[in-house]
Write a protein that holds these residues in place. Structure first.
Motif, PDB file in Angstrom:
ATOM      1  N   HIS A 153      -2.206   4.594 -10.127  1.00  0.00           N
ATOM      2  CA  HIS A 153      -3.467   5.314 -10.253  1.00  0.00           C
ATOM      3  C   HIS A 153      -4.396   4.419  -9.223  1.00  0.00           C
ATOM      4  CE1 HIS A 153      -2.110   7.739 -13.154  1.00  0.00           C
ATOM      5  NE2 HIS A 153      -1.790   6.868 -13.731  1.00  0.00           N
ATOM      6  N   LYS A 154      -5.063   4.830  -8.222  1.00  0.00           N
ATOM      7  CA  LYS A 154      -5.877   4.072  -7.682  1.00  0.00           C
ATOM      8  C   LYS A 154      -7.384   4.553  -8.315  1.00  0.00           C
ATOM      9  CE  LYS A 154      -3.827   3.229  -3.369  1.00  0.00           C
ATOM     10  NZ  LYS A 154      -2.886   4.213  -2.998  1.00  0.00           N
ATOM     11  N   LEU A 155      -7.819   3.602  -8.878  1.00  0.00           N
ATOM     12  CA  LEU A 155      -9.179   3.926  -9.407  1.00  0.00           C
ATOM     13  C   LEU A 155     -10.382   4.014  -8.457  1.00  0.00           C
ATOM     14  CD1 LEU A 155      -8.808   1.675 -12.709  1.00  0.00           C
ATOM     15  CD2 LEU A 155      -8.452   4.093 -12.640  1.00  0.00           C
ATOM     16  N   PHE A 156     -11.292   4.829  -8.651  1.00  0.00           N
ATOM     17  CA  PHE A 156     -12.497   4.972  -8.108  1.00  0.00           C
ATOM     18  C   PHE A 156     -12.287   5.578  -6.984  1.00  0.00           C
ATOM     19  CE2 PHE A 156     -12.642   0.683 -10.138  1.00  0.00           C
ATOM     20  CZ  PHE A 156     -13.110   1.206 -11.379  1.00  0.00           C
ATOM     21  N   ALA A 160      -7.574   6.075  -1.573  1.00  0.00           N
ATOM     22  CA  ALA A 160      -8.045   4.814  -0.893  1.00  0.00           C
ATOM     23  C   ALA A 160      -8.794   5.167   0.586  1.00  0.00           C
ATOM     24  CB  ALA A 160      -6.725   3.957  -0.764  1.00  0.00           C
ATOM     25  N   PHE A 165     -16.006   3.957   2.693  1.00  0.00           N
ATOM     26  CA  PHE A 165     -16.137   2.377   2.476  1.00  0.00           C
ATOM     27  C   PHE A 165     -16.871   1.893   3.691  1.00  0.00           C
ATOM     28  CE2 PHE A 165     -14.683  -1.807   2.598  1.00  0.00           C
ATOM     29  CZ  PHE A 165     -15.268  -2.552   1.571  1.00  0.00           C
TER      30      PHE A 165
ATOM     31  N   ASP B  96      -8.499  -6.796 -11.315  1.00  0.00           N
ATOM     32  CA  ASP B  96      -8.068  -5.711 -10.292  1.00  0.00           C
ATOM     33  C   ASP B  96      -7.143  -4.840 -10.317  1.00  0.00           C
ATOM     34  OD1 ASP B  96      -9.832  -6.991  -8.244  1.00  0.00           O
ATOM     35  OD2 ASP B  96      -8.648  -8.895  -8.411  1.00  0.00           O
ATOM     36  N   VAL B 121      -4.921   0.248 -10.165  1.00  0.00           N
ATOM     37  CA  VAL B 121      -5.306  -0.551  -9.208  1.00  0.00           C
ATOM     38  C   VAL B 121      -6.964  -0.214  -8.866  1.00  0.00           C
ATOM     39  CG1 VAL B 121      -5.065  -1.428  -6.747  1.00  0.00           C
ATOM     40  CG2 VAL B 121      -3.273  -0.777  -8.016  1.00  0.00           C
ATOM     41  N   ASP B 122      -7.754  -1.282  -8.712  1.00  0.00           N
ATOM     42  CA  ASP B 122      -9.119  -0.838  -8.204  1.00  0.00           C
ATOM     43  C   ASP B 122      -9.226  -0.541  -6.845  1.00  0.00           C
ATOM     44  OD1 ASP B 122     -11.759  -1.064  -7.302  1.00  0.00           O
ATOM     45  OD2 ASP B 122     -12.242  -3.112  -8.563  1.00  0.00           O
ATOM     46  N   ALA B 123      -9.581   0.511  -6.515  1.00  0.00           N
ATOM     47  CA  ALA B 123      -9.395   0.707  -4.947  1.00  0.00           C
ATOM     48  C   ALA B 123     -10.764   1.053  -4.480  1.00  0.00           C
ATOM     49  CB  ALA B 123      -8.580   1.914  -4.419  1.00  0.00           C
ATOM     50  N   ALA B 124     -12.027   0.320  -4.929  1.00  0.00           N
ATOM     51  CA  ALA B 124     -13.085   0.422  -4.581  1.00  0.00           C
ATOM     52  C   ALA B 124     -13.238  -0.176  -3.193  1.00  0.00           C
ATOM     53  CB  ALA B 124     -14.267  -0.161  -5.392  1.00  0.00           C
ATOM     54  N   PHE B 125     -12.297  -1.244  -3.030  1.00  0.00           N
ATOM     55  CA  PHE B 125     -12.282  -1.777  -1.675  1.00  0.00           C
ATOM     56  C   PHE B 125     -10.991  -1.235  -1.013  1.00  0.00           C
ATOM     57  CE2 PHE B 125     -11.836  -4.457   1.985  1.00  0.00           C
ATOM     58  CZ  PHE B 125     -12.603  -5.620   2.054  1.00  0.00           C
ATOM     59  N   PRO B 126     -10.712  -0.053  -0.128  1.00  0.00           N
ATOM     60  CA  PRO B 126      -9.640   0.631  -0.155  1.00  0.00           C
ATOM     61  C   PRO B 126      -8.325  -0.306   0.425  1.00  0.00           C
ATOM     62  CG  PRO B 126     -11.261   1.802   0.873  1.00  0.00           C
ATOM     63  CD  PRO B 126     -11.867   0.404   0.477  1.00  0.00           C
ATOM     64  N   MET B 127      -8.584  -1.280   1.263  1.00  0.00           N
ATOM     65  CA  MET B 127      -7.724  -1.960   2.153  1.00  0.00           C
ATOM     66  C   MET B 127      -6.926  -2.813   1.125  1.00  0.00           C
ATOM     67  SD  MET B 127      -6.395  -3.536   4.542  1.00  0.00           S
ATOM     68  CE  MET B 127      -5.727  -5.227   5.142  1.00  0.00           C
ATOM     69  N   ARG B 128      -8.060  -3.339   0.180  1.00  0.00           N
ATOM     70  CA  ARG B 128      -7.523  -4.493  -0.783  1.00  0.00           C
ATOM     71  C   ARG B 128      -6.644  -3.782  -1.849  1.00  0.00           C
ATOM     72  NH1 ARG B 128     -11.002  -7.353  -4.739  1.00  0.00           N
ATOM     73  NH2 ARG B 128     -12.601  -6.211  -3.845  1.00  0.00           N
ATOM     74  N   SER B 130      -4.881  -0.806  -1.395  1.00  0.00           N
ATOM     75  CA  SER B 130      -3.378  -0.433  -0.825  1.00  0.00           C
ATOM     76  C   SER B 130      -2.586  -1.724  -0.786  1.00  0.00           C
ATOM     77  CB  SER B 130      -3.415   0.273   0.376  1.00  0.00           C
ATOM     78  OG  SER B 130      -4.664   0.707   0.647  1.00  0.00           O
ATOM     79  N   THR B 131      -3.375  -2.973  -0.526  1.00  0.00           N
ATOM     80  CA  THR B 131      -2.413  -4.095  -0.405  1.00  0.00           C
ATOM     81  C   THR B 131      -1.670  -4.317  -1.563  1.00  0.00           C
ATOM     82  OG1 THR B 131      -3.808  -4.584   1.370  1.00  0.00           O
ATOM     83  CG2 THR B 131      -2.276  -6.278   0.566  1.00  0.00           C
ATOM     84  N   MET B 132      -2.706  -4.514  -2.581  1.00  0.00           N
ATOM     85  CA  MET B 132      -2.258  -4.820  -4.114  1.00  0.00           C
ATOM     86  C   MET B 132      -1.240  -3.935  -4.465  1.00  0.00           C
ATOM     87  SD  MET B 132      -5.691  -6.280  -5.838  1.00  0.00           S
ATOM     88  CE  MET B 132      -6.772  -4.752  -5.703  1.00  0.00           C
TER      89      MET B 132
END
Lengths: 359, 372
Positions: A153-156, A160, A165, B96, B121-128, B130-132
């Motif tokens: 789950h990608k939160l927020f 992505a 952003f 994260d 995963v915290d995707a507020a910073f999308p690139m990071r 997806s990488t994570m």
């Protein structure tokens, strides 16, 4: 108070009179934000793949069918290894796959088989991610009955999605650039013309004039933010906002004041616009790039992490991210407000005092 | 072109720059940007703050957890306070990643039944984000296939035998520093030259030029040569920082690096000059230069994203700005070393030369030697 508004009005008027300036500022807040948001994709997408196939076809084609959008472009067939290598060297291809003649045989006989990959790693992180995509494909391919499954789950930001952003980051950078440069130039122009000393010697309270002049630039920036958020962020990109819009505007307002504080400081030490330009770049680029906009703070060099604490943009960006994506409630935003107010008032006071002195 | 006049004019401009504090900036700014960003930008995610909830507490689940604990990419802690608390940590941006291993993990694995591992995963910073995500996938799938092998399953496997070209260790420095040179050499000269002419317009000293017999070509040459000379030294300074401080390898020809850099310097100077000619006030010139150099310099240079991955409008835009061509050559001389043997490099040098020529011609065409 009358003087205050008179000065604000005068500054706004002289801003509007320069149509070139109005045009450039509008451009920055609209198209620039739009371009950054629409064009740039930071995570690896559309990875260019090329391959040569000596294995005969069946299995390799099946394997290639796993390479699809949005991560990969359609794989391109090359005639020889040399041509493939040349394409990788010319950076037309990022991932080169080589299926040799034992590829299919080994696999059919339940043997261990290996796939040769040429990888352009000039962009290290994309290469790394591309490699892990590849590994995942290989694992998925070999064991379709693989018993472990990942549910992520990608939160927020479920997809992505990079557009919002990037657009937001761009907007915040532009707010920084403009609030600093515009303020600095407004003051330095008077210095260059020699009218600033006269202004300070006049019986009018100099503090009010300084405040009014910087306030007028804050207004310009705030109008820009409203236009940008309204037309680009909400209008074009249709960004959802999970937190309070009011909190964002308040944070922006406080931050714009911080920016003018930096501008005042630059104006105080610069002699002409040329020096303002140089100084603002030297001061602002570190502010922008050490704020966590491009790279997470805790992944930086420890010394730079300490430095980033004094970047007001850090609090602004983290706060905005929290408001837009994480939907943090207003009261829990206090660290960001505190950060901007604290750093901002120190910066503004220093600039305010320094510009208020006679030379 | 009267060389005597140009020489006198150049001397005057040089003393003006050197007398003011600008000279410090000419050398401080590029170095500072390179050092700060070279250390500051990290695309790779290391020590991502990871919470792991192990509901199984079995041999295999602990094996999986230890994989995370021993990876430099994760900063793993075993979470015991429960799922809600852990999610809250992510919401507050204190963590994260959250990984949840289900209760029956080992049992189901032994029976070859499907088992699901939950990852947040915290995707507020999308690139990071997806990488994570891909890191986590890599570790879990890798560990699971090892476990399966140990359990004795005879499954055919495909292993990836990769040859990483140009940047074997996948160092971020190697990937970013050459690109930063391209960025700095675009911004710094342009900012300096953007004010040279408009400054005179605003102060009124431009009338000296209108009234004097100096020709347009001489005027432009006189304005650009001092900045060109001053920034030429930066080409060498930046090279030294890159190779000694950041230890980026240099595999190509130095002559190629030097000459293309000088050519590129002419381009960025003429971008500044063009802005200086079309604008009326210094502030517009400053803001415009910042906007047309910093942002494309970053976005369309191939530092953050390979040009081959761009599609649509951004692909065209990348081809419009000079920074893409110069950066291709920079990456070539630093990491690849093919030089003139590659026809693409030759084409790009040619495009850069054409670019410089067009900019200068356009500049002298737009510069008016009369009152407007």
């Amino acid at each position: 108070m009358k003087i205050f508004w008179a000065v604000v009005g005068k500054e706004l008027l002289s801003f509007i009179r320069s149509w070139q300036l109005v045009f450039v500022v509008l451009y920055a807040f609209s198209f620039e934000v739009y371009i950054a948001g629409s064009g740039i994709e930071l995570k690896p997408r559309n990875i260019a793949v090329g391959y040569i196939d000596a294995s005969g076809g069946g299995l390799s084609q099946k394997f290639l069918s796993y390479f699809h959008a949005p991560e990969f472009l359609e794989p391109i067939l090359f005639e020889s290894q040399e041509k493939l290598s040349q394409a990788v060297f010319d950076k037309e291809i990022m991932v080169g796959l080589v299926f040799d003649d034992t590829f299919e045989q080994n696999f059919r006989k339940n043997h261990h088989t290996s796939l040769h990959v040429l990888l352009d790693a000039t962009a290290a992180s994309q290469a790394f991610t591309a490699l892990s995509y590849l590994q995942n494909i290989a694992i998925n391919f070999t064991a379709r009955t693989f018993p472990v499954e990942l549910v992520t789950h990608k939160l927020f930001n479920e997809n992505a999605d990079n557009h919002t952003f990037m657009a937001l980051t761009e907007l915040l950078s532009i707010v920084t650039l403009l609030s600093v440069i515009l303020t600095a130039v407004v003051f330095v122009k008077e210095k260059e013309d020699g009218t600033w000393d006269i202004m300070l010697l006049m019986p009018v309270n100099a503090k009010i004039i300084i405040l009014a002049k910087s306030f007028s630039q804050v207004i310009v920036v705030m109008v820009g933010i409203v236009i940008s958020v309204g037309f680009v962020i909400f209008g074009v990109f249709d960004t959802p906002i999970n937190g309070s819009f009011f909190a964002f505007m308040l944070l922006s307002f406080l931050y714009a004041f911080t920016g003018t504080g930096i501008g005042l400081f630059i104006a105080a030490i610069a002699k002409d616009v040329m020096q303002v330009a140089q100084l603002s770049i030297v001061i602002m680029l570190p502010l922008i790039f050490l704020s966590g906009a491009w790279t997470p703070i805790y992944a930086m060099h420890p010394l730079l992490q300490k430095f980033s604490l004094i970047s007001p943009l850090r609090y602004y960006i983290e706060g905005t991210e929290s408001i837009f994506f994480r939907g943090t409630p207003f009261l829990e935003l206090y660290p960001y407000f505190l950060g901007v107010i604290l750093v901002g008032s120190v910066v503004y006071l220093i600039g305010f005092r320094k510009i208020g002195r006679l030379f | 072109m009267k060389l005597g006049v140009v020489k006198a004019y150049v001397l005057k401009e040089l003393t003006e720059i050197i007398r003011s504090r600008l000279i410090i900036m000419v050398y401080l700014m590029p170095t500072m940007v390179l050092v700060l960003f070279g250390y500051g930008i990290r695309m790779e995610v290391t020590s991502a703050r990871t919470l792991i909830i192990d509901n199984d507490q079995s041999h295999y689940s602990q094996l999986l957890v230890s994989k995370f604990e021993h990876s430099k990419y994760f900063d793993a802690t075993i979470e015991k306070r429960g799922e809600a608390k852990a999610l809250d940590e992510i919401h507050k941006a204190k963590s994260d990643i959250l990984i949840i291993i289900p209760e029956s993990f080992e049992k189901r694995l032994l029976h070859r039944q499907a088992t699901q591992i939950g990852v947040f995963v915290d995707a507020a910073f999308p690139m990071r984000g997806s990488t994570m995500e891909s890191y986590v996938k890599g570790v879990v799938l890798d560990a699971a296939s090892q476990m399966l092998e140990r359990l004795g399953g005879n499954v055919p496997t495909i292993s990836i035998n990769q040859r990483t070209l140009f940047n074997q260790a996948m160092r971020d420095e190697d990937a970013i520093v050459p690109g930063l040179i391209g960025l700095v050499m675009l911004i710094a000269p342009a900012i300096l030259s953007a004010l040279l002419i408009v400054k005179e317009k605003e102060r009124g000293t431009i009338f000296n030029f209108y009234a004097s017999p100096v020709s347009k070509g001489e005027f432009i040459a006189a304005k650009l040569i001092p900045v060109f000379l001053l920034h030429s030294i930066n080409i060498f300074i930046l090279f030294l920082w890159a190779t000694y401080l950041f230890e980026v390898p240099f595999r190509g020809s130095f002559l190629l690096y030097w000459l293309t850099s000088e050519l590129y310097l002419v381009i960025s100077l003429s971008i500044g000059m063009l802005i200086s000619i079309i604008t009326r006030t210094q502030i517009v010139a400053v803001v415009l230069t910042v906007i047309v150099t910093i942002i494309p310099g970053f976005l369309y240079s191939g530092i953050l994203m390979p040009i081959s991955s761009m599609v649509g409008v951004s692909r065209y835009e990348a081809h419009v700005f000079p920074v893409m061509y110069y950066n291709h050559i920079l990456y070539d001389v630093f990491l690849v070393g093919e030089g003139l043997a590659s026809s693409k490099t030759v084409t790009y040098i040619f495009i850069l030369a054409l670019y410089a020529f067009c900019m200068l011609t356009l500049g002298s065409f737009l510069l008016k030697k009369e009152l407007r």
